[in-house]
Design an enzyme around this catalytic site. Structure first.
Site, mmCIF file in Angstrom:
data_model
loop_
_atom_site.group_PDB
_atom_site.id
_atom_site.type_symbol
_atom_site.label_atom_id
_atom_site.label_comp_id
_atom_site.label_asym_id
_atom_site.label_seq_id
_atom_site.Cartn_x
_atom_site.Cartn_y
_atom_site.Cartn_z
ATOM 1 N N ALA A 129 -3.404 3.867 -2.364
ATOM 2 C CA ALA A 129 -3.402 2.736 -3.287
ATOM 3 C C ALA A 129 -3.147 1.444 -2.529
ATOM 4 C CB ALA A 129 -2.335 2.941 -4.351
ATOM 5 N N SER A 137 0.841 -1.191 0.000
ATOM 6 C CA SER A 137 0.000 0.000 0.000
ATOM 7 C C SER A 137 0.878 1.244 0.000
ATOM 8 C CB SER A 137 -0.919 0.001 1.227
ATOM 9 O OG SER A 137 -1.841 1.071 1.166
ATOM 10 N N ASP A 138 0.332 2.318 -0.536
ATOM 11 C CA ASP A 138 1.056 3.582 -0.523
ATOM 12 C C ASP A 138 0.042 4.716 -0.523
ATOM 13 O OD1 ASP A 138 3.936 4.655 -0.805
ATOM 14 O OD2 ASP A 138 2.746 5.932 -2.126
ATOM 15 N N GLN A 139 0.401 5.806 0.118
ATOM 16 C CA GLN A 139 -0.475 6.972 0.151
ATOM 17 C C GLN A 139 0.303 8.213 -0.243
ATOM 18 O OE1 GLN A 139 -1.985 8.912 3.933
ATOM 19 N NE2 GLN A 139 -3.875 7.998 3.187
#
Length: 199
Positions: free
Chosen positions: A112, A75-77
């Site tokens: 994401a 995940s990434d933000q």
């Protein structure tokens, strides 16, 4: 004694984020944590949405290569202010500058999520965009907030799950935990699709 359900594959969270670890623990599934060795530098001209999606998938693939039989979450933000990415500030000065820039504006937090299982060839990516409207903030409010919470490891310099909620006018999201860093509704959907059993 509750019935135990045998999971077909181990679950691995490819993240160093304690926030994601705490969120995933809510699902009650056993999981390991592995740090992804992923360069998070944006590509030239890369939009925040594209950056978040690319990094989430890169993290999941990197960890899946180490755990080929596991179902891996990446995940990434990226905070998106007028098309420009805002990352984790890392220190007080950069956090102050970020909050001044976001004061009175709407920021889209592009969160994401990728789920990958190398053994089965499973790979899905999704995005939970969260629109956050910041109040007009005075320098004194920004300083008080940063001294109290020190959110230097959060994209956008504010923790909505803590005192940072006082900086906001509105949050618009279809996946309530996305702003904290892991959209659990989408995570559950993708883990089921990958073959894991959830309540």
């Amino acid at each position: 004694m509750p019935e135990t359900i045998e999971q077909p594959r181990p679950l691995v969270l490819g993240s160093t984020s304690r926030y994601r670890r705490e969120l995933l623990a809510r699902l009650g599934l056993p999981f390991e944590v592995t740090a992804p060795a992923t360069d998070e530098t944006p590509l030239p001209g890369e939009a925040p949405r594209a950056l978040a999606l690319r990094l989430a998938l890169a993290k999941a693939r990197a960890v899946a290569a180490q755990h080929p039989g596991a179902v891996v979450i990446g995940s990434d933000q990226v905070a998106d202010l007028d098309g420009q990415p805002l990352g984790k500030p890392g220190n007080h000065e950069r956090a102050t500058a970020q909050l001044r820039r976001m004061s009175g504006k709407t920021v889209i937090f592009q969160t994401a999520l990728a789920v990958v299982c190398q053994a089965t060839g499973f790979e899905q990516v999704d995005l939970a965009a969260v629109c956050v409207r910041f109040r007009a903030l005075s320098d004194a409010e920004i300083e008080r907030y940063l001294q109290a919470e020190q959110p230097y490891d959060c994209a956008g310099s504010a923790k909505s799950e803590g005192l940072g909620i006082a900086l906001l006018d509105a949050i618009d999201s279809d996946d309530p935990t996305a702003l904290i860093g892991l959209p659990l509704i989408r995570t559950c959907r993708m883990l089921r699709a990958a073959g894991l059993v959830l309540p």
